[in-house]
Structure formats: structure tokens, C-alpha cells
Design a protein around this motif. Structure first.
Motif, mmCIF file in Angstrom:
data_model
loop_
_atom_site.group_PDB
_atom_site.id
_atom_site.type_symbol
_atom_site.label_atom_id
_atom_site.label_comp_id
_atom_site.label_asym_id
_atom_site.label_seq_id
_atom_site.Cartn_x
_atom_site.Cartn_y
_atom_site.Cartn_z
ATOM 1 N N GLY A 197 -2.328 -9.074 8.289
ATOM 2 C CA GLY A 197 -1.711 -9.074 7.326
ATOM 3 C C GLY A 197 -2.080 -8.997 6.512
ATOM 4 O O GLY A 197 -1.981 -8.215 5.024
ATOM 5 N N ILE A 198 -1.982 -6.932 7.600
ATOM 6 C CA ILE A 198 -1.822 -5.364 6.528
ATOM 7 C C ILE A 198 -0.789 -5.169 6.862
ATOM 8 O O ILE A 198 -0.662 -5.139 8.224
ATOM 9 C CB ILE A 198 -3.468 -5.053 6.532
ATOM 10 C CG1 ILE A 198 -4.593 -5.090 6.148
ATOM 11 C CG2 ILE A 198 -3.129 -3.574 5.907
ATOM 12 C CD1 ILE A 198 -5.915 -5.361 6.460
ATOM 13 N N HIS A 199 -0.192 -4.591 5.623
ATOM 14 C CA HIS A 199 1.212 -3.694 5.896
ATOM 15 C C HIS A 199 0.564 -2.657 6.203
ATOM 16 O O HIS A 199 0.066 -1.435 5.131
ATOM 17 C CB HIS A 199 1.953 -3.749 4.932
ATOM 18 C CG HIS A 199 3.976 -2.568 5.051
ATOM 19 N ND1 HIS A 199 3.953 -1.775 4.227
ATOM 20 C CD2 HIS A 199 4.777 -3.312 6.330
ATOM 21 C CE1 HIS A 199 4.771 -1.776 4.265
ATOM 22 N NE2 HIS A 199 5.494 -2.408 5.913
ATOM 23 N N MET A 200 0.691 -2.191 7.801
ATOM 24 C CA MET A 200 0.760 -0.527 8.365
ATOM 25 C C MET A 200 0.956 0.201 7.683
ATOM 26 O O MET A 200 0.642 1.279 8.077
ATOM 27 C CB MET A 200 0.491 -0.789 10.355
ATOM 28 C CG MET A 200 -0.218 -2.876 10.503
ATOM 29 S SD MET A 200 -2.327 -2.466 9.941
ATOM 30 C CE MET A 200 -2.840 -1.100 10.662
ATOM 31 N N GLU A 201 2.107 0.327 7.816
ATOM 32 C CA GLU A 201 3.004 1.921 7.128
ATOM 33 C C GLU A 201 2.668 2.265 5.891
ATOM 34 O O GLU A 201 2.406 2.568 5.349
ATOM 35 C CB GLU A 201 4.474 1.129 7.030
ATOM 36 C CG GLU A 201 5.190 2.909 7.070
ATOM 37 C CD GLU A 201 6.826 2.147 6.802
ATOM 38 O OE1 GLU A 201 6.926 1.361 7.570
ATOM 39 O OE2 GLU A 201 7.696 2.962 5.746
ATOM 40 N N THR A 202 2.006 0.858 5.206
ATOM 41 C CA THR A 202 1.806 1.326 3.954
ATOM 42 C C THR A 202 0.086 1.933 3.918
ATOM 43 O O THR A 202 -0.563 2.619 3.275
ATOM 44 C CB THR A 202 1.604 -0.385 2.824
ATOM 45 O OG1 THR A 202 2.988 -0.645 2.805
ATOM 46 C CG2 THR A 202 0.479 0.168 1.292
ATOM 47 N N LEU A 203 -0.354 0.712 4.928
ATOM 48 C CA LEU A 203 -2.297 1.681 4.571
ATOM 49 C C LEU A 203 -2.056 2.588 5.439
ATOM 50 O O LEU A 203 -2.586 3.741 4.819
ATOM 51 C CB LEU A 203 -2.421 0.946 5.781
ATOM 52 C CG LEU A 203 -4.308 1.031 6.229
ATOM 53 C CD1 LEU A 203 -4.758 0.649 5.038
ATOM 54 C CD2 LEU A 203 -4.927 -0.613 6.824
ATOM 55 N N LEU A 204 -1.386 3.156 6.384
ATOM 56 C CA LEU A 204 -1.304 4.127 7.288
ATOM 57 C C LEU A 204 -0.999 4.998 6.334
ATOM 58 O O LEU A 204 -1.247 7.199 7.009
ATOM 59 C CB LEU A 204 -0.584 4.771 9.009
ATOM 60 C CG LEU A 204 -1.294 3.347 9.900
ATOM 61 C CD1 LEU A 204 -0.677 2.974 10.801
ATOM 62 C CD2 LEU A 204 -3.163 4.221 10.251
ATOM 63 N N GLY A 205 0.210 4.937 6.089
ATOM 64 C CA GLY A 205 0.949 6.184 4.288
ATOM 65 C C GLY A 205 -0.279 7.278 3.710
ATOM 66 O O GLY A 205 0.051 7.371 3.842
ATOM 67 N N THR A 206 -1.075 6.066 3.666
ATOM 68 C CA THR A 206 -2.160 6.565 2.329
ATOM 69 C C THR A 206 -3.258 6.806 2.709
ATOM 70 O O THR A 206 -4.177 7.955 2.755
ATOM 71 C CB THR A 206 -3.007 4.790 2.169
ATOM 72 O OG1 THR A 206 -2.226 3.831 0.885
ATOM 73 C CG2 THR A 206 -4.285 5.420 1.083
ATOM 74 N N VAL A 207 -3.803 6.654 4.325
ATOM 75 C CA VAL A 207 -4.719 7.031 5.516
ATOM 76 C C VAL A 207 -3.998 8.418 5.406
ATOM 77 O O VAL A 207 -4.612 9.654 5.501
ATOM 78 C CB VAL A 207 -4.883 6.362 6.417
ATOM 79 C CG1 VAL A 207 -5.464 7.216 7.135
ATOM 80 C CG2 VAL A 207 -5.739 5.439 5.833
ATOM 81 N N ASN A 208 -2.805 8.664 6.100
ATOM 82 C CA ASN A 208 -2.138 10.092 6.224
ATOM 83 C C ASN A 208 -2.094 10.761 5.203
ATOM 84 O O ASN A 208 -2.013 12.186 5.559
ATOM 85 C CB ASN A 208 -0.864 9.970 6.807
ATOM 86 C CG ASN A 208 -1.264 9.435 7.796
ATOM 87 O OD1 ASN A 208 -1.771 9.411 9.089
ATOM 88 N ND2 ASN A 208 -0.071 8.763 8.776
ATOM 89 N N ALA A 209 -2.034 10.124 3.974
ATOM 90 C CA ALA A 209 -1.229 11.350 2.612
ATOM 91 C C ALA A 209 -2.883 11.714 1.903
ATOM 92 O O ALA A 209 -3.047 13.288 1.758
ATOM 93 C CB ALA A 209 -1.127 10.584 1.441
ATOM 94 N N GLY A 267 -4.552 -10.600 5.495
ATOM 95 C CA GLY A 267 -4.751 -9.031 4.349
ATOM 96 C C GLY A 267 -5.853 -8.313 4.122
ATOM 97 O O GLY A 267 -7.247 -8.759 4.777
ATOM 98 N N ASN A 268 -5.924 -8.317 3.209
ATOM 99 C CA ASN A 268 -6.981 -8.577 2.272
ATOM 100 C C ASN A 268 -7.350 -8.644 1.135
ATOM 101 O O ASN A 268 -9.030 -8.624 0.102
ATOM 102 C CB ASN A 268 -6.516 -6.128 1.137
ATOM 103 C CG ASN A 268 -7.099 -5.672 2.496
ATOM 104 O OD1 ASN A 268 -7.352 -5.395 3.246
ATOM 105 N ND2 ASN A 268 -5.675 -4.439 1.947
ATOM 106 N N ILE A 278 -0.990 0.090 -3.381
ATOM 107 C CA ILE A 278 -1.278 1.155 -2.663
ATOM 108 C C ILE A 278 -2.885 1.177 -1.852
ATOM 109 O O ILE A 278 -2.595 2.106 -1.135
ATOM 110 C CB ILE A 278 -2.132 1.778 -4.590
ATOM 111 C CG1 ILE A 278 -1.766 3.810 -3.290
ATOM 112 C CG2 ILE A 278 -3.304 2.093 -4.826
ATOM 113 C CD1 ILE A 278 -1.991 4.663 -4.718
ATOM 114 N N LEU A 279 -3.794 0.586 -1.774
ATOM 115 C CA LEU A 279 -4.354 -0.300 -0.952
ATOM 116 C C LEU A 279 -4.143 -1.305 0.293
ATOM 117 O O LEU A 279 -4.862 -2.049 0.904
ATOM 118 C CB LEU A 279 -5.859 -0.418 -1.060
ATOM 119 C CG LEU A 279 -6.145 1.255 -2.106
ATOM 120 C CD1 LEU A 279 -7.487 0.968 -2.786
ATOM 121 C CD2 LEU A 279 -6.810 2.181 -0.854
ATOM 122 N N ALA A 280 -2.720 -1.000 0.353
ATOM 123 C CA ALA A 280 -1.744 -2.218 1.155
ATOM 124 C C ALA A 280 -2.473 -3.642 0.782
ATOM 125 O O ALA A 280 -2.609 -4.756 2.045
ATOM 126 C CB ALA A 280 -2.444 -1.736 2.419
ATOM 127 N N GLY A 281 -2.581 -4.146 -0.882
ATOM 128 C CA GLY A 281 -3.222 -5.241 -1.416
ATOM 129 C C GLY A 281 -1.667 -5.981 -1.455
ATOM 130 O O GLY A 281 -1.134 -4.879 -2.499
#
Lengths: 195, 195
Positions: free
Chosen positions: B21-33, A54-55, A86-89
Motif C-alpha cells: 500500500g506504499i507508493h515506492m517511487e515516493t518512498l524511495l525518492g525521499t530515501v535517495n534525496a 500503507g502507512n 512526503i513520507l509516502a502517506g
């Protein structure tokens, strides 16, 4: 050749030869040795990093090259970095840009204290607050016109010292290697090879 | 407005929706927001530093401003800096320029892993070695012509991933905020006031 002795013993009386908590004989010994033999000043600082998923990743610092010799730290330092949720960590460490602010804070503080000591300025208390502006659109690749790094960083020091001229203390921070690296820039060469 | 939820729960199945290891829904949610509401990307990262005597100081990181709100880390991070005996310290922490290498290592690693995840590139193992050149004559004020900061920093990554193109992975490090701050420079404003 003037040798630098990295094992110079500290005096038994804590005030004996100390200014701002720095053993002046050791500091001035290093300064004089490098002044007489400039190549003693050439250092290579090092860090090893391992990705933990992850991160989350961890840097290990064990030693460096300086004074024409390999020098090992008394202990190995491990520094963890992660991102907040909030940054997926998982928030298992300060994030990389917070670590950068730490490096800057530590360096301007050390620079002020050491250069004050050499000038006979006694500092009693010193603390600082740092804040840096960063627009995540740069890192996320959402807008090519947005800078990816910090644009502006502000440092506010509060100091108790035996001089009134705060501008004189401020000028001492200009010796800081991290301050200079951030404001002047450095060449960073990256290689990626298959493991 | 698209809200960013900093408490998005992680899936119970650790492989569910995770890449690197990164939760993609969280990461992409931040990117899209942030893509929909650019001002959500404006962050202020912070650090507080306290001098502990000599070359020893400690930085505390507790939270930051992002997504138009104050965000507190799950835990408070304390980072100690000191100098080795040869530089008149007690080795109670990595020194400031080693902390800078840590920040850089952490950031290019996170940038590669996260941007790889978004592109569907799976990384299994990733580690790096960093080395930076610094001439102490600059910091010590012995020669005005000698740069005070790092001049050159080298990063060597070793990676195990499901692609052969190492240059593609290298290009992802160009998104790193710390890499960009170091190579492009930032404005650093310092104020010193009496305590």
C-alpha cells in the motif's frame, strides 16, 4: 480493604469539592485507597492496533486493569495514524511521533493540574507548545550513527494560576508517567507470530 | 540538490508501483534525496496542547519542519485525552499512557510495513496487542522507590505475509522512532511561564 468506587457520582454543584475541575473526593479517595493497599496501584494499560494499508493504521482502546479489577472505558477510543505525502502517506492521521508528542503533552498537563489541585494551587488557564528533533536518516537506516528516535523535546507552558512560582509548577510535571517513560526508558518486548 | 516533492501524484492504477500500500517511487525518492543531501532528514515535529479543565486536554497537530521547509498537514488533527472516573476524569478521551501505547503501536507497525516494502516483503494482514505495566504509586508520589513511568511494555504482532521468517519481520521494528525514543530515552526540557 478500602474499595475504590469507579462510579462515584459527581456533585450537582460544579464548584462543590472541585479544584482545577477535578473532584477532589474522588482523587483523594483513590490516593488513600492505594496508600493503604499498595497492590491497588498496579495497572496494566492496553491498546489494540490494526494495519489499514500503507502507512495508515488504527489503535483501539477499550479498557485496562487497575484496582485489582478489569475496567472498561465509558466509550471505545479509536486513534488513526498515517504519514504525510512526503513520507509516502495520505495524511489520514497524525504520524506516530506526533502521537508521541500528544501523549507527552497530555501527561505533563494532567500531572501539573492534578498535583496542583492536591496542593491547593488553582490553575485558570494552561497551554503548551511541543517540538521534538528527529533525524529521518536514523529511521531510514541511512546512517547507523544517527539516533532513530527523538533526541531532544522542548515543552513550553503558558499558565494562568494563583501562584507566582512557576518553578513550583514545573516541578509537578516530574510526576508524569509519560515524561518518566521517555526520559528513563522502558523495556519493550516484541513478539511476531504468523496469523 | 535533489528536491523532495511533497505533492508527488499517486498512480491512477492502485497496484502500479505499490508495495504494502506504499507508493515506492515516493518512498524511495525521499530515501535517495536524504542519502544525497543528509540535512534534508532533519525534522522538527510539533504539537500544541490546551487544557480544557479537570483531566481533559486537547492536542492539535497542524504541521512540521522537514526537507528544509515548513510542511502543513492536509488536515488539522485534534487528539483528546482524559482519565476514567476511577482516576477522577470523565472518560472523554484515552488517557495519556494509553496515547503513548498508541504512538508505539502505530510506529512499530509503520516501521515494519515500510521496511518490508523496501525489501520486497509483501504483508497482507498485520495487527498487534499492547500491554504496559504501570504502578500508580509512582505518579501519586506515594513511594519514591516506585518508577513513575511504564516499566515493561509487551507487543504481540500477528501477521500474514509472504515470508516464513517472523524474526526478520521483528527486526524491522528496531527502526521505529517511537520504539527507540522509549527504549533509549530522550532529553525533555520543560519551561513554564506566566500567561
Amino acid at each position: 480493604m478500602t474499595a475504590i468506587n469507579q462510579n462515584t457520582p459527581m456533585p450537582t454543584d460544579p464548584n462543590d469539592g472541585m479544584v482545577n475541575g477535578i473532584h477532589m473526593e474522588t482523587l483523594l479517595g483513590t490516593v488513600n485507597a492505594i496508600a493503604q493497599e499498595p497492590e491497588l496501584g498496579a495497572c496494566k494499560f492496553r491498546a489494540s492496533n490494526k494495519w489499514l494499508g500503507g502507512n495508515h493504521n488504527c489503535t483501539t482502546v477499550t479498557g485496562f486493569y487497575g484496582a485489582k479489577q478489569e475496567i472498561t472505558h465509558k466509550q471505545q477510543f479509536e486513534l488513526h495514524a498515517d504519514e504525510p505525502p512526503i513520507l509516502a502517506g495520505n495524511d489520514d492521521g497524525a504520524n506516530p511521533v506526533e502521537h508521541l508528542l500528544n501523549a507527552l503533552a497530555a501527561c505533563v498537563t494532567t500531572s501539573m493540574v492534578a498535583h496542583a489541585a492536591v496542593r491547593g494551587i488553582r490553575i485558570e488557564e494552561l497551554e503548551s507548545e511541543l517540538e521534538g528533533d528527529l533525524d529521518l536518516r536514523g529511521f531510514l537506516g541511512l546512517d547507523e550513527k544517527v539516533p532513530k528516535g527523538f533526541t531532544d523535546i522542548r515543552i513550553n507552558f503558558k499558565v494562568k494560576a494563583d501562584i507566582d512560582d512557576m518553578e513550583q509548577l514545573k516541578r509537578l510535571t516530574a510526576y508524569s508517567p509519560v515524561f518518566n517513560t521517555l526520559t528513563q526508558g522502558a523495556n519493550v518486548e516484541i513478539r511476531v507470530e504468523r496469523k
